[in-house]
Structures are given as C-alpha cells and as structure tokens.
Design an enzyme around this catalytic site. Structure first.
Site, PDB file in Angstrom:
ATOM      1  N   HIS A   1       0.804  -1.229   0.000  1.00 61.18           N
ATOM      2  CA  HIS A   1       0.000   0.000   0.000  1.00 61.18           C
ATOM      3  C   HIS A   1       0.838   1.281   0.000  1.00 61.18           C
ATOM      4  CE1 HIS A   1       0.756  -0.598   4.324  1.00 61.18           C
ATOM      5  NE2 HIS A   1       0.611   0.706   4.447  1.00 61.18           N
ATOM      6  N   ASP A   2       1.994   1.253   0.664  1.00 58.30           N
ATOM      7  CA  ASP A   2       2.795   2.477   0.794  1.00 58.30           C
ATOM      8  C   ASP A   2       4.046   2.469  -0.058  1.00 58.30           C
ATOM      9  OD1 ASP A   2       1.508   4.297   2.393  1.00 58.30           O
ATOM     10  OD2 ASP A   2       2.233   3.421   4.265  1.00 58.30           O
TER      11      ASP A   2
ATOM     12  N   LYS B   1       5.917   5.536  -1.238  1.00 62.50           N
ATOM     13  CA  LYS B   1       6.776   6.371  -0.384  1.00 62.50           C
ATOM     14  C   LYS B   1       8.235   6.373  -0.851  1.00 62.50           C
ATOM     15  CE  LYS B   1       4.206   6.497   3.976  1.00 62.50           C
ATOM     16  NZ  LYS B   1       4.137   5.981   5.355  1.00 62.50           N
TER      17      LYS B   1
ATOM     18  N   HIS C   1      -5.983   4.173  -0.350  1.00 65.28           N
ATOM     19  CA  HIS C   1      -5.960   3.773   1.069  1.00 65.28           C
ATOM     20  C   HIS C   1      -6.020   4.948   2.034  1.00 65.28           C
ATOM     21  CE1 HIS C   1      -1.561   4.361   0.516  1.00 65.28           C
ATOM     22  NE2 HIS C   1      -1.504   4.509   1.825  1.00 65.28           N
ATOM     23  N   HIS C   2      -5.956   6.189   1.536  1.00 61.19           N
ATOM     24  CA  HIS C   2      -6.155   7.338   2.429  1.00 61.19           C
ATOM     25  C   HIS C   2      -7.471   8.073   2.151  1.00 61.19           C
ATOM     26  CE1 HIS C   2      -2.452   7.054   4.668  1.00 61.19           C
ATOM     27  NE2 HIS C   2      -1.755   6.923   3.537  1.00 61.19           N
TER      28      HIS C   2
ATOM     29  N   ASP D   1      -4.192  -0.124   8.090  1.00 60.92           N
ATOM     30  CA  ASP D   1      -3.010   0.737   8.110  1.00 60.92           C
ATOM     31  C   ASP D   1      -3.046   1.709   9.290  1.00 60.92           C
ATOM     32  OD1 ASP D   1      -0.671   2.022   7.232  1.00 60.92           O
ATOM     33  OD2 ASP D   1      -1.802   3.433   5.997  1.00 60.92           O
TER      34      ASP D   1
END
Ligand code: C2E
Ligand code: SIN
Ligand code: SIN
Ligand code: FE
Ligand code: FE
Length: 399
Positions: A246-247, A250, A301-302, A344
């Site tokens: 998911h991240d 980054k 996801h945010h 998360d």
C-alpha cells in the site's frame, strides 16, 4: 491403492498451482492433505534459519470448521532441526514417518513426542504421518504433519503405507507451488525493503501485519456480504500481497519529509500525500487482477468514508502536476482500499513513528470505533471488531 484418490490428488494439485500467496497456499496444502485421509488435525513447518518454523496448525476437533481451524497460525513457535522431535527427524532423514501412537514411541528411537502442545490445547494426538517437503535439489524446505485420521464413525485409526505413498506424491508436487510462492513473497519483500531503505519505519513487519489484518477483515466482511467461499479464497490471496504494497509509493518521497521528527508543514504534507499517486503509477498497466487490486489500494488507502480523504478522483495519474479533488465517498471507494485504510491506521497508531509514540491498545480500539462512519466504513469496522482476537495475535507475531 485407490485410484480415485490419485485422481483426487491430481485435481487438488491443479487447484493449488494457481495460488500465489504463500500463506494461502500452505493453508490449502494442509487442508487438502488432511481431507484425503479424513484427518482431524495437522500442521506445516517451513525451514527458516535452521529452525522448523511453525506456519500453520489446523484442528477441526478443537476449532470446529475449516474457516476457524487455523487460530494458531500466528504463533511464533519454532523447533530446531535435530533428531529429537518427530518433525526434525523427518527433516534430517528426508523420510516420511508413520507413528501409530505418539504416547508409545519406543525409547530406541532418537525422537520423542513433545506433549506440550497437547497439554496446552487439551487435545490427544495419536497417529501422526510426518512428511518432509523436499525440492528438486534434494533440499528439505519444510515438513508437514497430518494427525489423527478417522474412519466413517469418527474413530481415530492408523495411517497405512498407501497413505504415506500418496502423501509423498502430493508433497513432491506441492513443493513446486510452495517454492514459487516463496519466491513471489521474496520479490515483494525486496520491493518493500527498497522502500524501507528510504523509510526505516516502513518495515517488513509493518507490511506483513497490514497484509494479514486485511485478509482477516476481508474474510469476515465477505462472508457477511454473501461472497462465495471460492471467491473469498481467490481474492484474499491477491489481497494480502496488494495490501503489503500500500505504501510502496513512499519510495518517491524525499528523506527530509519521510524522516521528519515532528509535524509536517501544510506544504510537506501535500507532498507526502502524493505517495498514493506514485504507488498507483507502478501498477497502471492494468492487466492482471493483481495489478488492478494493487492500484486500487495504493491510490485509495487514504480516502475516508465521509469523503474527507485524499486524493479523490484523479483524471490522469501520470500528469506532471497532480491536483487533488474532493475525496471519494462511501462505496465509491473500492472495498479493498476501505479495508486497508483501517488496517493501516490501526497499525500506525499501535506503532512508534518518527512523529508519534505508540498508543495504548484500548485507546486505539476506542478511536477506531469512534471513527466508524467518519474515517472508516462502518461495515469494515464491524468486521474488524469481530476478528479482534486474530488482529491482536497478528500484532504479537510480527512485533
Ligand atoms: P503512517 O505513519 O503510516 O500513518 C498512516 C495513517 O494513520 C495516517 O494517514 C493517519 O490517518 C493515521 N495516523 C497515524 N498517526 C496518527 C496519529 O497520531 N493520530 C491520528 N488521529 N491518526 C494517525 P495520513 O495522515 O494521511 O499520513 C500519511 C503518512 O504521512 C503517514 O503514514 C506518515 O508517513 C506521514 N505523516 C503524516 N503526518 C505526519 C507528521 O506529522 N510527521 C511526519 N514526519 N510524517 C507524517
Ligand atoms: C510439536 O507440535 O511440538 C511438534 C511435534 C513433533 O514433531 O515432535
Ligand atoms: C511509516 O512507516 O511511517 C508508514 C507506514 C504506513 O503508512 O503504512
Ligand atoms: Fe499511506
Ligand atoms: Fe502503511
């Protein structure tokens, strides 16, 4: 030898060869191996750093039906590869082993049965078939044990030489699928460790947990929403891997923002939010269902259930200048992203971050309940609470 059993095994092998995720695969391998001989229980170990690490245990007698029969999967248990245990002995000798009664093992044998697990669980192990998982380079990669086969009346019987023959045949083929799945997992973890070089808090443990919580929440949610077991099994396989990533966006965020000790400025936070876009770009050549799910999750996801999340609808993921629009709302947000959002945040709150201390468990649960209908989809929160015990054992396993 029953021919029908061999045909059955071929059918099972065909099915499992499509499974990509190692956890899903081991669960299925064990389940199918047990079914062939009507065994009440079983476990799988993989060899990691010279230990047999306990990956899965299933016990219908203790945990009831199949879906609930793997409560111990998130244990840290491991045993040395030596000839003192039954599993260790099979791994060392590379031979399958039938034991009719583990409480009556001849003292001439180097191994003995470890009674601790029976004591803990109030279960009585009797017949055990132990099979090493050997790859085509003759290396033992793990062991599986099938415990207490039963007859039509549910009475525990002994394993036969035919059972052992079939189990070896099954194991030989299953190893091919297992090694492939281990490799997939390793490639994913390598991608993640590249991200981790940038952000040492984005660790293997964190992503493993987010993947595992997401699967537990999804199983409960999907059952309640009338999704068939077959589809659930298929989707959770893809979900675990996609959730772990998911991240991954980054990697494109600068150190000064990623590792900032204190609060981000408005401007820095705006840049941080782009990790959703950067992640989604990696999976933008839609093609496989896997890419599609990974893109949905990295991008969304945010988002928040009440519409106050980010990035909202983005016309062109590859545009030079990304403009955030109003957030997506409610079930405009893909279900997998709604699930990962909760997984998360739960993990972020429980953990140490550059910018925050861990919260006490109770405070985290209260926060999540209070955010039901605001940040989170209420039906996802409900499922999360229903699998709370598993969530907590996942936290314990990977911390
Ligand atoms: P993360 O640390 O994994 O946090 C993921 C999400 O968990 C956050 O998304 C937020 O929804 C929730 N969360 C984390 N910590 C807290 C907290 O203390 N209180 C509350 N109420 N919620 C929390 P968000 O805000 O969109 O942030 C995305 C990522 O941006 C974070 O991932 C983190 O890497 C970074 N970030 C956010 N705020 C800050 C900050 O103040 N300082 C630094 N250095 N990084 C931040
Ligand atoms: C165990 O459950 O401790 C493993 C049993 C054995 O292989 O000795
Ligand atoms: C972090 O490690 O700070 C980010 C982890 C996440 O957002 O999942
Ligand atoms: Fe994120
Ligand atoms: Fe995360």
């Amino acid at each position: 030898m029953e021919e029908s059993k061999i045909i059955e095994i071929l059918r099972i092998l065909e099915n499992i060869s499509h499974i990509k995720d190692i956890d899903t695969l081991l669960e299925q391998v064990l389940f199918e191996a047990r079914k062939i001989v009507n065994a009440e229980a079983g476990s799988v170990f993989l060899i990691k750093d010279n230990y047999l690490s306990f990956e899965y245990v299933q016990n219908d007698f203790l945990y009831g039906n199949y879906e609930n029969s793997s409560d111990y999967m998130y244990t840290k248990k491991k045993i040395p590869v030596d000839n003192k245990s039954i599993a260790g002995y099979a791994a060392l000798t590379k031979k399958s082993l039938i034991i009719d009664d583990v409480y009556n093992i001849s003292p001439n044998n180097p191994y003995s049965f470890n009674r601790r697990f029976d004591k803990l669980s109030n279960y009585i192990t009797k017949s055990v078939l132990t099979v090493p998982l050997i790859n085509n380079r003759e290396k033992v990669i793990g062991v599986f044990q099938i415990i207490n086969p039963t007859d039509k009346n549910g009475n525990v019987i002994s394993f036969t030489d035919d059972d052992s023959f079939l189990a070896d045949l099954f194991a030989k083929q299953a190893v091919i699928a297992i090694e492939k799945a281990i490799m997939t997992r390793e490639i994913i973890l390598r991608m993640i460790s590249i991200a981790e070089l940038r952000d040492p808090q984005e660790t293997g443990a964190h992503v493993n947990r987010v993947g595992a919580y997401s699967v537990e929440i999804y199983k409960n949610w999907a059952q309640k929403n009338g999704i068939t077991d077959k589809i659930i099994k298929y989707n959770k396989d893809i979900l675990r891997i996609a959730a772990m990533l998911h991240d991954v966006g980054k990697v494109a965020i600068s150190d000064s923002i990623l590792k900032k000790k204190g609060k981000l400025s408005e401007n820095e936070y705006g840049k941080m939010k782009l990790h959703t876009i950067y992640g989604a770009r990696l999976f933008s050549n839609s093609g496989s269902e896997w890419d599609d799910m990974a893109r949905e999750i990295t991008l969304n996801h945010h988002e928040r259930w009440d519409g106050n999340g980010y990035p909202g609808y983005i016309n062109d993921l590859n545009a030079k200048k990304i403009k955030f629009k109003n957030g997506k709302k409610g079930d405009q947000i893909p279900i997998y992203a709604r699930i990962v959002a909760l997984a998360d945040v739960f993990d972020a709150l429980m953990s140490q971050r550059w910018y925050k201390d861990p919260w006490p468990e109770q405070k985290v649960f209260n926060f999540i309940l209070a955010e039901s209908g605001k940040h989170f989809d209420p039906s996802v929160v409900e499922s999360f609470i229903q699998v709370k015990e598993r969530i907590i054992s996942i936290w314990g396993k990977f911390s």
